[in-house]
Design a protein around this motif. Structure first.
Motif, PDB file in Angstrom:
ATOM      1  N   GLU A 231     -44.263   8.424  -8.220  1.00 45.41           N
ATOM      2  CA  GLU A 231     -43.843   9.122  -9.380  1.00 45.41           C
ATOM      3  C   GLU A 231     -42.586   9.896  -8.801  1.00 45.41           C
ATOM      4  O   GLU A 231     -42.635  10.487  -7.943  1.00 45.41           O
ATOM      5  CB  GLU A 231     -44.758   9.982  -9.946  1.00 45.41           C
ATOM      6  N   TYR A 232     -41.553   9.837  -9.532  1.00 47.31           N
ATOM      7  CA  TYR A 232     -40.389  10.599  -9.232  1.00 47.31           C
ATOM      8  C   TYR A 232     -39.606  10.885 -10.454  1.00 47.31           C
ATOM      9  O   TYR A 232     -39.723  10.273 -11.480  1.00 47.31           O
ATOM     10  CB  TYR A 232     -39.456   9.575  -8.212  1.00 47.31           C
ATOM     11  N   LYS A 233     -38.858  11.968 -10.330  1.00 45.65           N
ATOM     12  CA  LYS A 233     -38.116  12.619 -11.441  1.00 45.65           C
ATOM     13  C   LYS A 233     -36.919  11.765 -11.517  1.00 45.65           C
ATOM     14  O   LYS A 233     -36.077  11.700 -10.476  1.00 45.65           O
ATOM     15  CB  LYS A 233     -37.750  14.065 -11.368  1.00 45.65           C
ATOM     16  N   LYS A 234     -36.364  11.200 -12.618  1.00 48.31           N
ATOM     17  CA  LYS A 234     -35.267  10.471 -12.749  1.00 48.31           C
ATOM     18  C   LYS A 234     -34.104  11.526 -12.724  1.00 48.31           C
ATOM     19  O   LYS A 234     -34.083  12.510 -13.322  1.00 48.31           O
ATOM     20  CB  LYS A 234     -34.921   9.861 -14.129  1.00 48.31           C
ATOM     21  N   LYS A 235     -33.125  11.006 -11.923  1.00 47.65           N
ATOM     22  CA  LYS A 235     -31.743  11.701 -11.801  1.00 47.65           C
ATOM     23  C   LYS A 235     -30.732  11.254 -13.057  1.00 47.65           C
ATOM     24  O   LYS A 235     -30.951  10.388 -13.555  1.00 47.65           O
ATOM     25  CB  LYS A 235     -31.048  11.533 -10.444  1.00 47.65           C
ATOM     26  N   LEU A 236     -29.827  12.256 -13.142  1.00 47.62           N
ATOM     27  CA  LEU A 236     -28.924  12.185 -14.326  1.00 47.62           C
ATOM     28  C   LEU A 236     -28.401  10.592 -14.026  1.00 47.62           C
ATOM     29  O   LEU A 236     -28.208   9.990 -15.000  1.00 47.62           O
ATOM     30  CB  LEU A 236     -27.748  12.912 -14.015  1.00 47.62           C
ATOM     31  N   ILE A 237     -27.850  10.322 -12.973  1.00 48.90           N
ATOM     32  CA  ILE A 237     -27.182   8.979 -12.638  1.00 48.90           C
ATOM     33  C   ILE A 237     -28.213   7.921 -12.850  1.00 48.90           C
ATOM     34  O   ILE A 237     -27.563   6.777 -13.256  1.00 48.90           O
ATOM     35  CB  ILE A 237     -26.890   8.621 -11.118  1.00 48.90           C
ATOM     36  N   GLU A 238     -29.379   7.926 -13.228  1.00 50.11           N
ATOM     37  CA  GLU A 238     -30.183   7.048 -13.657  1.00 50.11           C
ATOM     38  C   GLU A 238     -30.324   6.792 -15.155  1.00 50.11           C
ATOM     39  O   GLU A 238     -31.150   5.775 -15.680  1.00 50.11           O
ATOM     40  CB  GLU A 238     -31.784   7.057 -12.760  1.00 50.11           C
TER      41      GLU A 238
ATOM     42  N   SER B 132     -26.555  12.077  -8.803  1.00 50.01           N
ATOM     43  CA  SER B 132     -27.655  11.756  -8.016  1.00 50.01           C
ATOM     44  C   SER B 132     -28.620  12.888  -7.516  1.00 50.01           C
ATOM     45  O   SER B 132     -29.603  12.374  -7.192  1.00 50.01           O
ATOM     46  CB  SER B 132     -27.059  11.137  -6.612  1.00 50.01           C
ATOM     47  N   LEU B 133     -27.996  13.963  -7.717  1.00 49.47           N
ATOM     48  CA  LEU B 133     -28.803  15.321  -7.016  1.00 49.47           C
ATOM     49  C   LEU B 133     -29.508  16.045  -8.105  1.00 49.47           C
ATOM     50  O   LEU B 133     -30.617  16.720  -7.996  1.00 49.47           O
ATOM     51  CB  LEU B 133     -28.329  16.135  -6.277  1.00 49.47           C
TER      52      LEU B 133
ATOM     53  N   SER C 267     -36.747  14.397 -17.352  1.00 46.04           N
ATOM     54  CA  SER C 267     -37.604  14.468 -16.567  1.00 46.04           C
ATOM     55  C   SER C 267     -38.408  15.971 -16.599  1.00 46.04           C
ATOM     56  O   SER C 267     -39.154  16.066 -15.703  1.00 46.04           O
ATOM     57  CB  SER C 267     -36.913  14.571 -14.932  1.00 46.04           C
ATOM     58  N   HIS C 268     -38.004  16.517 -17.323  1.00 37.38           N
ATOM     59  CA  HIS C 268     -38.332  17.949 -17.481  1.00 37.38           C
ATOM     60  C   HIS C 268     -38.943  18.164 -19.018  1.00 37.38           C
ATOM     61  O   HIS C 268     -38.362  19.157 -19.650  1.00 37.38           O
ATOM     62  CB  HIS C 268     -37.528  18.942 -17.022  1.00 37.38           C
TER      63      HIS C 268
ATOM     64  N   ALA D 117     -29.797   1.738 -11.906  1.00 38.23           N
ATOM     65  CA  ALA D 117     -28.781   1.845 -12.886  1.00 38.23           C
ATOM     66  C   ALA D 117     -27.396   1.353 -12.132  1.00 38.23           C
ATOM     67  O   ALA D 117     -27.407   1.168 -11.070  1.00 38.23           O
ATOM     68  CB  ALA D 117     -28.486   3.459 -13.026  1.00 38.23           C
ATOM     69  N   THR D 118     -26.599   0.815 -13.050  1.00 40.25           N
ATOM     70  CA  THR D 118     -25.384   0.514 -12.572  1.00 40.25           C
ATOM     71  C   THR D 118     -24.053   0.911 -13.503  1.00 40.25           C
ATOM     72  O   THR D 118     -24.297   0.972 -14.696  1.00 40.25           O
ATOM     73  CB  THR D 118     -25.172  -1.300 -12.846  1.00 40.25           C
ATOM     74  N   TRP D 119     -23.177   1.291 -13.035  1.00 38.96           N
ATOM     75  CA  TRP D 119     -22.120   2.242 -13.485  1.00 38.96           C
ATOM     76  C   TRP D 119     -20.858   1.587 -13.200  1.00 38.96           C
ATOM     77  O   TRP D 119     -20.555   1.634 -11.924  1.00 38.96           O
ATOM     78  CB  TRP D 119     -22.337   3.664 -13.566  1.00 38.96           C
ATOM     79  N   PRO D 120     -19.869   1.228 -14.196  1.00 39.91           N
ATOM     80  CA  PRO D 120     -18.663   0.576 -13.864  1.00 39.91           C
ATOM     81  C   PRO D 120     -17.517   1.712 -13.659  1.00 39.91           C
ATOM     82  O   PRO D 120     -17.452   2.739 -14.401  1.00 39.91           O
ATOM     83  CB  PRO D 120     -18.342  -0.099 -15.037  1.00 39.91           C
ATOM     84  N   ILE D 121     -17.043   1.905 -12.600  1.00 35.87           N
ATOM     85  CA  ILE D 121     -15.995   3.109 -12.305  1.00 35.87           C
ATOM     86  C   ILE D 121     -14.711   2.238 -12.179  1.00 35.87           C
ATOM     87  O   ILE D 121     -14.361   1.304 -11.252  1.00 35.87           O
ATOM     88  CB  ILE D 121     -16.398   3.603 -11.005  1.00 35.87           C
ATOM     89  N   ARG D 122     -13.753   2.492 -13.148  1.00 29.96           N
ATOM     90  CA  ARG D 122     -12.656   2.148 -13.225  1.00 29.96           C
ATOM     91  C   ARG D 122     -11.487   2.929 -12.793  1.00 29.96           C
ATOM     92  O   ARG D 122     -11.151   4.189 -13.172  1.00 29.96           O
ATOM     93  CB  ARG D 122     -12.092   1.629 -14.859  1.00 29.96           C
TER      94      ARG D 122
END
Length: 914
Positions: A2-9, A54-55, A61-62, A636-641
């Protein structure tokens, strides 16, 4: 586990990150990219945003802190607001904002900043931004040039943070000045760089004499800025034999009202050149099909020119000298003295080694420019070798001066090495604008760099800079970029830089990993960087012998899918890349922490079409496969333009510059599932993920790529997904299933539309705005429980003479009664308003809407984008994408208009709530 999801996810403020990533390309002074050229360097905005997201935990998650979805959205928006400030270039060293970001990170990392490793550090953006955010930065790369760039950014500046300069001028003139960050180091780079230039001028200054100006241009003498040359080849016509100039244009200045060109005149078998003003320049001699002899008109193919080049028979002639006039360039005819001086240059120990030959990437080899010394004129070699060879002498002077300040032999010696590195970087910058590949930009009236494109392209005209002129291509202009960059570096905790293959174990454990690996076959880093390595090695091999122990950069271990290294075998190159990436990522698996996702950037090539019209990307699939095979699941996948399309044509060719993938370690006991079980799990996970993405206002052009994250998250959470025949499902098949479910999601959204809009969507997907027979339209309308006549009467259809078609946005009535709830018509009205009147015009319509009609219109715009994008209707896709990416601004403006209207009514009729 079990882990807490980070914002990036869960969510990312992509519009802010993409906007800043694009804007950074126009920021020069002080930007890390100006320290030294590197290919496909990540924007600082993207790296900073990704590390932060990522941090920091996502609010979901809370639940103990944010129990409701509404509270989670409020907290997420607060974090987004911080990120939007954090990624701004102007806030790179804003200590207040950085402190706020660090405080958020410490909340979720047990009060201790983690260490970060980038095992493919390249241009160093990721470790630099980690250092800026307070993390302990580790950077590793196999390429020696990349290693030096990273040392110059994250390892050396923190060692001398706050230290005053050691040069005697600074000690005398600025003794009481405070030196923040690497400002003292920067000042020493300036001082000793200027000292190097003075010593170089004593040796080779005679090679750059003043230029005599003709009386018609004012007379006198001026400093030469550049010397313009043209390549020549002997005409193959036996009856001619002319030394024909090769050029695509004879213009040397080309701005409105200031057109200047060189005119060739045939004098027997020779050509004379004269300079004229005006727009009537002769036609260039080189086109895409080949060249043409200016004497006899004989067509000359490139094959002949290449053969002559390989035989060493392509020559070059000076055709003009550019002088520094009073606020403008002077174009001066060539004198015999100038030509003799150029060819009288002498040099010692030019760089050795062969250029790699990769057509499309490094083209000059095909024309006989096969070794590094052949990329330079004699005078260019004299200049570059002189500056290079003076660095050890300047280094000794630095050590002598540093000893007075530091009073320690070892520290003084280390400081001398540091200054030598920055001076070597300046030699590389000089070389980039001092080769015989550099062209003269007639519009900007300046010298362009060798790497003006992604690679080294053959040029017919070239411009040679005067290294002592102070203009573009000179030593002083090359040098000044480096201290300006140093002054902006964060100078946090001292970074650690390693030269290592990413498959080797550095011994690190339990660290955060964020990295930008090689892009399959897109960039041949080692061969490109050889151009710089040969100069850097000449200056620094005694300073960093362990880094410069090879004649050229290491190539056999380089992790790219290069068929040239496998006798043209593309399949073998693909296997090498994927297997090598698996080993590298397995090592990453050992390094990485359980509680922080690994972030991996990848340059996604959207479309490769095969003979059956199926689209795929081998590089993208190879990377996804390597990630999964190495034990990670993708969350997660995020497009950076960095390139935001601003017009139809640009939009048609728009690609996400990078995809950022968030990855977690897959549990060792992850289950196996069947294809049906995978699809069922995908249906459960994909729909809410897509809803969140749409609610976050993600651009339609980015939606499909972002949806890959949750889709691949499902696929990669299993140890295997088995097909009906028991074979493992491939990544390509999984991507096809994910895209099918994406299509199904949007098709199901049609059920939320009114019957008339469902009919219009069907009509649009089949015919766009083209005509169809009345009978076909009537059958389709009856199936949707509507009629052609009804919709024609409401200004949606054209229906006359047995022909039916959808009315275009321009043909529809401007005022549509929103209470009638034809969402199709409302969507077209909003799209048209955005096209013609922008945010304010669109907001006026939204402000007058009731209920959920506006959101239904936005949802339909997503649907219409997917149809138009799949059909290749670029103009339509662009229009719907533009509407949605502006949606938040539209909503804000609509709220502002509504509030203003309400206030006007209260002022007019009095406040009845009193």
């Amino acid at each position: 586990m079990e882990y807490k999801k980070k914002l990036i996810e869960v969510a990312m403020p992509l519009p802010a990150i993409n906007k800043e990533s694009k804007r950074e390309k126009s920021i020069r002074h002080g930007h890390p990219s100006t320290l030294h050229l590197w290919w496909s360097r990540k924007p600082t905005a993207a790296a900073r945003g990704v590390i932060f997201a990522s941090l920091v935990d996502d609010p979901s998650s809370h639940p103990e802190l944010f129990p409701t979805e509404e509270e989670q959205i409020i907290e997420r928006n607060r974090l987004f607001s911080l990120m939007e400030k954090l990624v701004l270039w102007e806030n790179s060293n804003n200590q207040e904002i950085l402190a706020e970001a660090k405080a958020e990170i410490l909340k979720y990392t047990d009060g201790r900043m983690p260490a970060l490793l980038d095992p493919f550090a390249g241009g160093g953006t990721i470790p630099l931004e980690a250092q800026r955010l307070g993390l302990e930065a580790h950077a590793s790369d196999l390429n020696p040039v990349a290693v030096m760039i990273n040392k110059a950014m994250i390892e050396i500046p923190p060692k001398y943070a706050g230290m005053p300069p050691v040069n005697p001028k600074a000690r005398i003139e600025m003794i009481n000045q405070g030196w923040l960050g690497a400002a003292g180091l920067a000042e020493d780079v300036r001082y000793y760089g200027e000292l190097l230039e003075k010593e170089a001028f004593k040796k080779i200054g005679y090679l750059y004499p003043p230029v005599k100006v003709p009386s018609e241009l004012g007379g006198g003498q001026v400093t030469a800025i550049a010397y313009l040359w043209v390549r020549n080849v002997k005409c193959p016509n036996p009856a001619c034999g002319c030394e024909m100039p090769l050029t695509s244009s004879f213009f040397i200045a080309k701005t409105e009202g200031r057109e200047i060109f060189v005119e060739p005149t045939v004098c027997g078998s020779k050509i004379a050149f004269s300079i004229h003003k005006g727009k009537n320049a002769p036609e260039g001699t080189v086109k895409r099909s080949g060249a043409k002899c200016i004497c006899c008109g004989q067509p000359v193919g490139f094959q002949y020119i290449r053969e002559e080049g390989k035989a060493g028979r392509i020559t070059y002639r000076m055709i003009a000298v550019v002088g520094q006039g009073n606020r403008k360039r002077l174009y001066i005819p060539v004198s015999e003295e100038q030509v003799k001086t150029a060819f009288s240059a002498h040099y010692n120990d030019p760089p050795s080694g062969e250029l790699g030959y990769y057509p499309g990437y490094i083209n000059p080899v095909g024309y006989g420019i096969t070794h590094f010394d052949t990329m330079f004129t004699k005078r260019q070699l004299a200049a570059l070798t002189t500056f290079r060879d003076l660095i050890p002498e300047i280094q000794k002077a630095v050590v002598k001066d540093a000893l007075i300040e530091l009073k320690n032999d070892e520290k003084a010696d280390e400081y001398g090495k540091a200054i030598a590195l920055y001076l070597a970087l300046s030699v590389d910058r000089l070389a980039n604008r001092l080769s015989n590949i550099c062209i003269w930009n007639a519009t900007g009236e300046k010298i362009e760099q060798t790497f003006g494109m992604q690679g080294i392209q053959m040029t017919w005209n070239f411009a040679e800079a005067n290294v002592f002129s102070g203009s573009t291509g000179s030593w002083s202009s090359s040098l000044e970029w480096i201290p300006k960059c140093l002054e902006q570096l964060p100078c946090g905790e001292i970074g650690n830089v390693y030269q290592s293959d990413a498959q080797n174990d550095l011994g690190l454990r339990n660290v955060m990993v964020s990295t930008d690996p090689p892009y399959y076959d897109s960039i041949i880093y080692a061969d490109f960087s050889d151009f710089f390595y040969v100069w850097m090695r000449g200056a620094l091999k005694s300073v960093f012998p362990e880094v410069f122990n090879t004649v050229l950069t290491p190539k056999n271990e380089e992790l790219i899918a290069n068929p040239n290294r496998f006798d043209g075998d593309k399949k073998a190159a693909q296997i090498y890349f994927e297997n090598g990436m698996v080993l590298a990522l397995k090592q990453t698996y050992k390094y990485s922490r359980e509680d922080i996702p690994v972030s991996i950037y990848y340059a996604y090539k959207q479309k490769e079409t095969d003979a059956n019209d199926n689209t795929s990307s081998k590089g993208w699939e190879a990377m996804l496969s390597a990630i999964i095979r190495s034990g990670f699941s993708i969350t997660a996948t995020w497009p950076i333009r960095t390139e935001r399309p601003t017009g139809h044509k640009a939009f048609e060719n728009a690609l996400a510059s990078s995809i950022v993938l968030a990855c977690r370690k897959r549990p060792v006991d992850a289950p196996i599932c069947t294809r049906r079980e995978f699809i069922n799990a995908l249906k459960r996970e994909l729909k809410p993920a897509l809803q969140r993405l749409q609610e976050s206002n993600i651009a339609p052009v980015d939606l499909a790529q972002s949806a890959i994250g949750p889709g691949m998250g499902v696929y990669s959470s299993f140890s295997k997904v088995l097909e009906a025949d028991g074979t493992p499902m491939s990544v390509r098949s999984a991507l096809q299933v994910i895209n099918q479910e994406l299509d199904l999601y949007f098709t199901e959204k049609d059920s939320e539309l009114d019957r008339d809009s469902r009919f219009c969507v069907d009509l649009f997907s089949q015919y766009a705005f083209n005509e169809m027979k009345f009978g076909e339209a009537d059958v389709l309308a009856r199936a949707k429980n509507t009629s052609v006549e009804r919709l024609a009467g409401r200004g949606v259809l054209y229906a006359q003479k047995g022909v039916v078609r959808l009315l275009t946005r321009e043909e529809m009535p401007e005022n549509v009664n929103s209470s009638e709830k034809i969402i199709w018509q409302l969507t077209q009205q909003l799209t048209r308003a955005m096209e013609t009147g922008g945010i304010t015009a669109t907001a006026k319509i939204v402000a007058d809407l009731f209920g959920s009609n506006a959101e239904h219109a936005k949802a339909l715009a997503y649907r219409l984008f997917t149809i138009a994008d799949r059909k290749g209707w670029t103009k339509e896709a662009f229009a719907y994408n533009s509407l949605i990416i502006a949606w938040r601004d539209v909503q804000s403006k609509a709220a502002e208009l509504t509030s203003s209207n309400r206030k006007e009514q209260m002022d007019l009729f009095g406040n009845t709530d009193k």
